[in-house]
Structures are given as C-alpha cells and as structure tokens.
Write a protein that holds these residues in place. Structure first.
Motif, short mmCIF file in Angstrom:
data_model
loop_
_atom_site.label_atom_id
_atom_site.label_comp_id
_atom_site.label_asym_id
_atom_site.label_seq_id
_atom_site.Cartn_x
_atom_site.Cartn_y
_atom_site.Cartn_z
N PHE A 52 142.06 -7.43 83.96
CA PHE A 52 141.29 -8.65 84.21
C PHE A 52 140.17 -8.77 83.20
CE2 PHE A 52 139.25 -5.37 86.69
CZ PHE A 52 137.89 -5.67 86.67
N THR A 53 139.63 -9.95 83.15
CA THR A 53 138.52 -10.30 82.26
C THR A 53 137.30 -10.60 83.12
OG1 THR A 53 140.01 -11.18 80.59
CG2 THR A 53 137.76 -12.04 80.57
N VAL A 54 136.12 -10.29 82.62
CA VAL A 54 134.88 -10.65 83.30
C VAL A 54 134.16 -11.68 82.44
CG1 VAL A 54 132.65 -9.83 84.13
CG2 VAL A 54 134.67 -8.43 84.47
N LEU A 55 133.86 -12.83 83.03
CA LEU A 55 133.07 -13.87 82.38
C LEU A 55 131.64 -13.70 82.82
CD1 LEU A 55 135.53 -16.85 82.92
CD2 LEU A 55 135.37 -15.29 80.96
N ILE A 56 130.72 -13.65 81.87
CA ILE A 56 129.33 -13.31 82.12
C ILE A 56 128.42 -14.40 81.58
CG2 ILE A 56 127.51 -11.60 81.62
CD1 ILE A 56 130.50 -10.01 80.94
N ARG A 57 127.36 -14.68 82.32
CA ARG A 57 126.31 -15.58 81.83
C ARG A 57 124.98 -14.86 81.98
NH1 ARG A 57 124.15 -21.26 83.89
NH2 ARG A 57 122.82 -21.66 82.09
N LEU A 58 124.22 -14.80 80.89
CA LEU A 58 122.93 -14.12 80.87
C LEU A 58 121.78 -15.12 80.80
CD1 LEU A 58 123.58 -11.29 78.26
CD2 LEU A 58 123.26 -11.01 80.72
N CYS A 59 120.71 -14.80 81.49
CA CYS A 59 119.45 -15.53 81.36
C CYS A 59 118.36 -14.50 81.13
CB CYS A 59 119.14 -16.31 82.64
SG CYS A 59 120.13 -17.79 82.80
N PRO A 60 117.57 -14.67 80.09
CA PRO A 60 117.58 -15.76 79.12
C PRO A 60 118.81 -15.67 78.21
CG PRO A 60 115.92 -14.14 78.53
CD PRO A 60 116.50 -13.70 79.84
N ALA A 61 119.14 -16.81 77.66
CA ALA A 61 120.37 -16.93 76.86
C ALA A 61 120.33 -16.11 75.59
CB ALA A 61 120.63 -18.40 76.54
N ASP A 62 119.15 -15.70 75.11
CA ASP A 62 119.08 -14.90 73.89
C ASP A 62 119.25 -13.39 74.17
OD1 ASP A 62 116.62 -14.39 75.07
OD2 ASP A 62 115.46 -14.76 73.25
N ALA A 63 119.43 -13.01 75.42
CA ALA A 63 119.71 -11.61 75.75
C ALA A 63 121.07 -11.23 75.18
CB ALA A 63 119.67 -11.41 77.26
N VAL A 64 121.22 -9.95 74.86
CA VAL A 64 122.45 -9.47 74.23
C VAL A 64 123.13 -8.46 75.17
CG1 VAL A 64 123.41 -8.21 72.26
CG2 VAL A 64 121.50 -9.79 71.93
N LEU A 65 124.36 -8.75 75.50
CA LEU A 65 125.16 -7.83 76.31
C LEU A 65 125.69 -6.74 75.40
CD1 LEU A 65 126.43 -7.41 79.16
CD2 LEU A 65 128.38 -8.72 78.32
N THR A 66 125.37 -5.48 75.69
CA THR A 66 125.80 -4.39 74.82
C THR A 66 126.97 -3.60 75.39
OG1 THR A 66 124.14 -2.89 75.74
CG2 THR A 66 123.53 -4.16 73.76
N THR A 67 127.06 -3.51 76.72
CA THR A 67 128.12 -2.73 77.35
C THR A 67 128.48 -3.31 78.71
OG1 THR A 67 127.15 -0.71 76.40
CG2 THR A 67 128.79 -0.40 78.12
N VAL A 68 129.77 -3.31 79.01
CA VAL A 68 130.27 -3.55 80.37
C VAL A 68 131.16 -2.35 80.68
CG1 VAL A 68 131.70 -5.00 81.85
CG2 VAL A 68 130.20 -6.06 80.15
N ASP A 69 130.91 -1.73 81.83
CA ASP A 69 131.69 -0.55 82.21
C ASP A 69 131.75 -0.49 83.72
OD1 ASP A 69 133.18 1.74 81.88
OD2 ASP A 69 131.55 2.95 81.09
N ALA A 70 132.60 0.36 84.25
CA ALA A 70 132.71 0.55 85.69
C ALA A 70 133.13 1.98 85.97
CB ALA A 70 133.73 -0.42 86.29
N HIS A 71 132.65 2.50 87.09
CA HIS A 71 133.06 3.83 87.51
C HIS A 71 133.11 3.89 89.03
CE1 HIS A 71 128.73 4.44 88.02
NE2 HIS A 71 129.03 5.46 88.78
N MET A 72 133.75 4.91 89.53
CA MET A 72 133.86 5.14 90.98
C MET A 72 132.96 6.33 91.32
SD MET A 72 137.89 4.58 91.80
CE MET A 72 137.62 4.01 93.49
N PRO A 73 131.78 6.07 91.88
CA PRO A 73 130.82 7.15 92.15
C PRO A 73 131.39 8.26 93.05
CG PRO A 73 129.77 5.02 92.43
CD PRO A 73 131.23 4.76 92.24
N GLU A 74 132.13 7.90 94.08
CA GLU A 74 132.65 8.91 94.99
C GLU A 74 133.73 9.79 94.35
OE1 GLU A 74 130.69 5.84 97.38
OE2 GLU A 74 132.24 5.67 95.85
N HIS A 75 134.42 9.26 93.36
CA HIS A 75 135.48 10.01 92.70
C HIS A 75 135.02 10.63 91.38
CE1 HIS A 75 138.77 8.69 95.37
NE2 HIS A 75 138.00 7.64 95.54
N ARG A 76 133.85 10.23 90.93
CA ARG A 76 133.27 10.76 89.69
C ARG A 76 134.14 10.51 88.46
NH1 ARG A 76 130.73 16.43 91.86
NH2 ARG A 76 129.43 15.46 93.44
N HIS A 77 134.70 9.31 88.39
CA HIS A 77 135.45 8.93 87.19
C HIS A 77 135.29 7.45 86.94
CE1 HIS A 77 138.72 6.82 89.23
NE2 HIS A 77 138.80 7.82 90.09
N GLY A 78 135.61 7.06 85.73
CA GLY A 78 135.50 5.67 85.35
C GLY A 78 136.86 5.06 85.11
#
Length: 128
Positions: A52-78
């Motif tokens: 899947f894709t994640v569509l993101i909108r930032l405010c303020p608009a001049d902010a820079v997205l550097t990373t998108v990631d996800a992990h499962m805390p209970e399983h200790r993996h990403g």
C-alpha cells in the motif's frame, strides 16, 4: 474486509493555521508542537500482506518528510520493505512500497524536519 483502527487524533490538529489547515478528509490527524500531519492509506483499507501507499499532508507546508517507517512493538520487528518518499508539492508527500506482513498492532512513524528541528509523529494502527 480488513479495517484500520486509529488511535485518538490530536484535537488541536483540526485547528491548524488558516495558511495550512488539515481537514478530516486528509486522513488520520497527528500533531506534535509546531508540526501537524495527516495521512491515509491507498488503497484502503490496508490488508495483511498487500502493498500500500501512504498519502501524507504536512503543516506547515515547508516541512520536509525524511522517513516513513513502521514496526510491531510487541514483536520487536519492523517491515520487510522500506518505502520510497516522493514530494508532491504544497506539503503533500507520497510514501510507496509499505507492506504489513502480519496482523496485530503496528506503530507507523513519520520523521519530519521543520525549521531545522527534527520531529517524530507516531500513530498506533491495529491490523486485524
């Protein structure tokens, strides 16, 4: 059909400045001090084992997205894959190539730079 269960969004994110106002239609709303973010999955709802894709909108608009990631805390993996980020202009971003390979609680993380300061925004997501 799989569905996402979103944690409580920060209420003040709905009241962002008029120059950059996030709307509920932008997706799940997150806020952290001077940075607010909205995101939504495409296609939705997210399904186990389907990219899947994640569509993101930032405010303020001049902010820079550097990373998108996800992990499962209970399983200790990403995730097994790293998404690619594409700036779309006007504070809009696209993160492609996410895949949640198992059901359970995922923590979606967005790292953002704004005015030389790093901010991390997180959303807990339950994938049935």
């Amino acid at each position: 059909m799989k569905r996402l269960c979103f944690g409580a969004a920060t209420a003040w994110a709905l009241h962002a400045s008029a120059a950059c106002a996030l709307e509920p239609a932008d997706g799940a709303l997150l806020g952290n001090g001077p940075v607010q973010l909205a995101w939504r999955a495409e296609p939705g709802p997210v399904q186990t084992g389907k990219p899947f894709t994640v569509l993101i909108r930032l405010c303020p608009a001049d902010a820079v997205l550097t990373t998108v990631d996800a992990h499962m805390p209970e399983h200790r993996h990403g995730m097994n894959y790293r998404p690619t980020l594409q700036a779309q202009g006007g504070g809009r971003w696209r993160a492609q190539g996410l895949l949640w390979h198992m059901a359970g609680r995922w923590e979606l993380r967005f790292d953002v730079l704004q005015a030389g300061q790093a901010h991390t925004l997180r959303q807990s997501v339950e994938l049935p």
